[in-house]
Design an enzyme around this catalytic site. Structure first.
Site, PDB file in Angstrom:
ATOM      1  N   ASP A  38       0.855  -1.184   0.000  1.00 45.27           N
ATOM      2  CA  ASP A  38       0.000   0.000   0.000  1.00 45.27           C
ATOM      3  C   ASP A  38       0.890   1.232   0.000  1.00 45.27           C
ATOM      4  O   ASP A  38       2.011   1.188   0.524  1.00 45.27           O
ATOM      5  CB  ASP A  38      -0.920   0.020   1.225  1.00 45.27           C
ATOM      6  CG  ASP A  38      -2.145   0.891   1.031  1.00 45.27           C
ATOM      7  OD1 ASP A  38      -1.996   2.136   0.964  1.00 45.27           O
ATOM      8  OD2 ASP A  38      -3.263   0.361   0.942  1.00 45.27           O
ATOM      9  N   TYR A 155     -13.121   7.537 -13.467  1.00 45.34           N
ATOM     10  CA  TYR A 155     -13.263   6.271 -12.741  1.00 45.34           C
ATOM     11  C   TYR A 155     -13.952   5.228 -13.613  1.00 45.34           C
ATOM     12  O   TYR A 155     -13.490   4.084 -13.725  1.00 45.34           O
ATOM     13  CB  TYR A 155     -14.064   6.506 -11.459  1.00 45.34           C
ATOM     14  CG  TYR A 155     -14.163   5.293 -10.567  1.00 45.34           C
ATOM     15  CD1 TYR A 155     -13.060   4.852  -9.846  1.00 45.34           C
ATOM     16  CD2 TYR A 155     -15.364   4.593 -10.423  1.00 45.34           C
ATOM     17  CE1 TYR A 155     -13.148   3.741  -9.025  1.00 45.34           C
ATOM     18  CE2 TYR A 155     -15.458   3.486  -9.599  1.00 45.34           C
ATOM     19  CZ  TYR A 155     -14.348   3.062  -8.900  1.00 45.34           C
ATOM     20  OH  TYR A 155     -14.425   1.953  -8.090  1.00 45.34           O
ATOM     21  N   LYS A 159     -12.130   1.857 -15.055  1.00 44.24           N
ATOM     22  CA  LYS A 159     -12.602   0.535 -14.641  1.00 44.24           C
ATOM     23  C   LYS A 159     -13.064  -0.289 -15.841  1.00 44.24           C
ATOM     24  O   LYS A 159     -12.915  -1.522 -15.858  1.00 44.24           O
ATOM     25  CB  LYS A 159     -13.718   0.667 -13.606  1.00 44.24           C
ATOM     26  CG  LYS A 159     -13.239   1.176 -12.249  1.00 44.24           C
ATOM     27  CD  LYS A 159     -12.196   0.256 -11.622  1.00 44.24           C
ATOM     28  CE  LYS A 159     -11.821   0.678 -10.207  1.00 44.24           C
ATOM     29  NZ  LYS A 159     -10.831  -0.231  -9.584  1.00 44.24           N
ATOM     30  N   THR A 190     -16.454   1.493   2.841  1.00 46.30           N
ATOM     31  CA  THR A 190     -15.021   1.531   3.101  1.00 46.30           C
ATOM     32  C   THR A 190     -14.567   2.985   3.127  1.00 46.30           C
ATOM     33  O   THR A 190     -15.276   3.877   2.636  1.00 46.30           O
ATOM     34  CB  THR A 190     -14.231   0.802   2.000  1.00 46.30           C
ATOM     35  OG1 THR A 190     -14.346   1.548   0.777  1.00 46.30           O
ATOM     36  CG2 THR A 190     -14.758  -0.609   1.773  1.00 46.30           C
TER      37      THR A 190
END
Length: 251
Positions: A38, A155, A159, A190
């Site tokens: 990460d 985005y 994707k 999240t």
């Protein structure tokens, strides 16, 4: 709990939080040797420490997957630490809501750097190791990779590109024993979702159709599908787009 990943080596990006952290923890419980990557070094180490505290094996490393050299370095570190690689989970992502007319070159390029270029460079670096062990890749795309979604041009486009990469690799390498699949979550509770602030003046009905059910998925719901796709239980699943969205793309 079953030990589907006993002695398997898994590299997971985005492992500091959210669905990637949930995936790392579950794979660790199921016997995997987990390499937690990460850009957030402290968060990655927290995940790795939690796996070790539960009796598993894990190593953390910091890396920006938007940088090709760092992608190669992460793969090299994982292989050096654990002696090989069986599964690559490309989970790290970058997103946000933005009106098309407000999209910038910088935000567009940043989305593609993380959501497409990162998985590409990681997969390319991991390929010889995965082929040697007849392993697999799990890409985390999105419902935005399966349908048009307003106010997220970068985005959605990135994707869709990740979905295309998944299918291309699945066809090219399927006969060589490498499986490549994409898990496509809908709205998931999240920290990543905090980047999706509604633009001023947005037509809310265009945003509302993205979520069919009144609640959101939990990170563990997505981790369950990722773990299935990465396991030998899915040995005949290749090039699949596995939606975990409460039926959103079916509506």
């Amino acid at each position: 709990m079953s030990q589907r990943f006993d002695n398997k080596v898994v590299l997971i990006t985005g492992a500091a939080s959210g669905m990637a952290r949930a995936t790392a923890l579950r794979m660790g419980r199921e016997g995997a040797k987990v390499f937690c990557a990460d850009i957030n070094a402290a968060g990655a180490e927290e995940t790795a420490a939690a796996i070790r505290a539960a009796g598993g094996q894990a190593q953390a490393a910091a890396g920006d997957i938007g940088e090709p050299a760092q992608c190669r370095a992460l793969v090299d570190q994982a292989v050096a630490r654990f002696g090989g690689l069986d599964v690559l989970c490309n989970i790290a992502g970058r997103g946000g809501l933005r009106a098309f007319t407000e999209e910038t070159v910088e935000s567009w390029n940043a989305a593609f750097a993380v959501n497409v270029n990162g998985p590409f460079h990681l997969s390319q670096a991991a390929l010889p190791h995965l082929l040697a062990r007849r392993g697999n890749i799990v890409n985390v795309a999105s419902t935005a990779g399966l349908q048009g979604q307003a106010y997220m041009p970068a985005y959605t486009a990135s994707k869709h590109a990740l979905v295309g990469l998944t299918k291309s690799m699945a066809v090219e390498f399927g006969r060589k024993g490498l499986r490549v699949n994409a898990v496509c979550p809908g709205g998931t509770a999240t920290p990543f979702l905090q980047t999706f602030a509604v633009p001023e003046g947005a037509e809310m009905d265009l945003i509302g159709h993205m979520q069919l059910l009144p609640d959101m998925a939990r990170p563990e719901d997505i981790a369950n599908m990722i773990c299935f796709a990465a396991s030998d239980e899915a040995r005949f699943v290749n090039g699949a787009l596995l939606s975990v969205d409460g039926g959103t793309v079916a509506a």
